[in-house]
Design a protein around this motif. Structure first.
Motif, mmCIF file in Angstrom:
data_model
loop_
_atom_site.group_PDB
_atom_site.id
_atom_site.type_symbol
_atom_site.label_atom_id
_atom_site.label_comp_id
_atom_site.label_asym_id
_atom_site.label_seq_id
_atom_site.Cartn_x
_atom_site.Cartn_y
_atom_site.Cartn_z
ATOM 1 N N ALA A 165 36.013 -20.158 -66.791
ATOM 2 C CA ALA A 165 35.415 -21.225 -67.603
ATOM 3 C C ALA A 165 33.893 -21.095 -67.645
ATOM 4 O O ALA A 165 33.270 -21.267 -68.694
ATOM 5 N N ILE A 166 33.292 -20.769 -66.498
ATOM 6 C CA ILE A 166 31.831 -20.608 -66.439
ATOM 7 C C ILE A 166 31.409 -19.417 -67.300
ATOM 8 O O ILE A 166 30.428 -19.493 -68.051
ATOM 9 N N LYS A 167 32.177 -18.330 -67.202
ATOM 10 C CA LYS A 167 31.879 -17.137 -68.004
ATOM 11 C C LYS A 167 31.941 -17.468 -69.502
ATOM 12 O O LYS A 167 31.135 -16.987 -70.297
ATOM 13 N N GLU A 168 32.894 -18.331 -69.859
ATOM 14 C CA GLU A 168 33.051 -18.724 -71.278
ATOM 15 C C GLU A 168 32.153 -19.911 -71.646
ATOM 16 O O GLU A 168 32.284 -20.479 -72.737
ATOM 17 N N GLN A 169 31.261 -20.299 -70.725
ATOM 18 C CA GLN A 169 30.296 -21.372 -70.938
ATOM 19 C C GLN A 169 30.942 -22.714 -71.283
ATOM 20 O O GLN A 169 30.431 -23.473 -72.097
ATOM 21 N N PHE A 183 23.415 -24.921 -58.457
ATOM 22 C CA PHE A 183 23.204 -23.661 -57.736
ATOM 23 C C PHE A 183 23.749 -22.492 -58.560
ATOM 24 O O PHE A 183 23.074 -21.470 -58.730
ATOM 25 N N ILE A 184 24.957 -22.643 -59.084
ATOM 26 C CA ILE A 184 25.597 -21.585 -59.896
ATOM 27 C C ILE A 184 24.736 -21.299 -61.136
ATOM 28 O O ILE A 184 24.467 -20.139 -61.461
ATOM 29 N N GLU A 185 24.279 -22.355 -61.809
ATOM 30 C CA GLU A 185 23.464 -22.182 -63.011
ATOM 31 C C GLU A 185 22.122 -21.549 -62.667
ATOM 32 O O GLU A 185 21.648 -20.649 -63.358
ATOM 33 N N GLY A 186 21.524 -22.007 -61.567
ATOM 34 C CA GLY A 186 20.230 -21.472 -61.149
ATOM 35 C C GLY A 186 20.273 -19.992 -60.813
ATOM 36 O O GLY A 186 19.317 -19.253 -61.065
ATOM 37 N N LYS A 187 21.379 -19.545 -60.260
ATOM 38 C CA LYS A 187 21.528 -18.135 -59.878
ATOM 39 C C LYS A 187 22.228 -17.304 -60.936
ATOM 40 O O LYS A 187 22.363 -16.086 -60.794
ATOM 41 N N GLY A 188 22.738 -17.972 -61.975
ATOM 42 C CA GLY A 188 23.471 -17.247 -63.021
ATOM 43 C C GLY A 188 24.770 -16.630 -62.517
ATOM 44 O O GLY A 188 25.198 -15.575 -62.999
ATOM 45 N N LEU A 189 25.416 -17.288 -61.552
ATOM 46 C CA LEU A 189 26.662 -16.731 -60.984
ATOM 47 C C LEU A 189 27.818 -16.842 -61.976
ATOM 48 O O LEU A 189 27.853 -17.776 -62.789
ATOM 49 N N TYR A 190 28.735 -15.893 -61.895
ATOM 50 C CA TYR A 190 29.988 -15.873 -62.671
ATOM 51 C C TYR A 190 29.774 -15.769 -64.179
ATOM 52 O O TYR A 190 30.673 -16.066 -64.942
ATOM 53 N N ARG A 191 28.594 -15.333 -64.599
ATOM 54 C CA ARG A 191 28.306 -15.271 -66.038
ATOM 55 C C ARG A 191 28.918 -14.036 -66.696
ATOM 56 O O ARG A 191 29.209 -14.047 -67.858
ATOM 57 N N ARG A 192 29.074 -12.939 -65.925
ATOM 58 C CA ARG A 192 29.649 -11.745 -66.546
ATOM 59 C C ARG A 192 30.888 -11.286 -65.833
ATOM 60 O O ARG A 192 31.197 -11.589 -64.767
#
Length: 192
Positions: A165-169, A183-192
């Motif tokens: 879900a995070i990868k698909e924004q 924290f996830i947004e700040g670090k860009g985790l799980y984006r790719r």
């Protein structure tokens, strides 16, 4: 002697479902505390999809805040990897000889317990508190004297679902504690 529930997980990321389970075990069973043990690498899982173990530990700390009777633990970070539950239990017992340790697991893990290293020793030496997972049942093991089936509310949220879900924004704000999402947004985790 305190009775400590050990809730092992990748917590990749930790989510509301994990917190409900930990809270239920800490408050609705005879456990004195629950330790959420962040696993650096589960031998039965693919390591490639794992966020850095220190990020997962930090997310667990953020999620728990100052929760009573529940704490995050990096105990397995200091053991040989991958870490097998039986080895971790032996090390914990050596480090904390005055504690009684209990395993916390989902009925899906109970189903695969026979694949675990030295599972017979685990069953003989430790109690296991099991939370239900829909569609997973092992009647033979569930009737074992060391196994305690609990009435933990059913949680069908998975970390895999959230990573996708995070990868698909997609908006996942109610699935994760706000601090974890930041924290996830700040670090860009799980984006790719």
């Amino acid at each position: 002697m305190a009775k400590i529930g050990l809730f092992f997980g990748s917590f990749n990321p930790i989510h509301t479902g994990h917190l409900v389970i930990a809270s239920y075990m800490a408050n609705f069973t005879d456990l004195d505390e629950v330790w959420m043990i962040v696993s650096p690498h589960n031998p039965l899982k693919n390591k490639a999809s794992l966020a850095n173990m220190y990020d997962r530990l930090e997310m667990t700390h953020l999620a728990l805040g100052n929760a009573e009777r529940i704490k995050a633990s990096d105990f397995e970070f200091h053991l040989e990897q991958p870490s097998y539950t039986i080895d971790t239990l032996i090390h914990l017992q050596e480090r904390y000889p005055k504690q009684q340790f209990v395993l916390i697991m989902g009925s899906d893990n109970l189903l695969s317990l026979r694949k675990w290293k030295n599972y017979e020793v685990i069953l003989r030496e430790y109690e296991i508190y099991v939370y239900p997972r829909p569609g997973y049942s092992d009647k033979e093991l569930e009737s074992h004297p060391s196994i305690h089936m609990t009435e933990t509310p059913l949680m069908e949220i998975s970390s895999t679902f959230l990573r996708n879900a995070i990868k698909e924004q997609k908006n996942v704000q109610f699935f994760l504690p706000a601090e974890v999402l930041l924290f996830i947004e700040g670090k860009g985790l799980y984006r790719r």
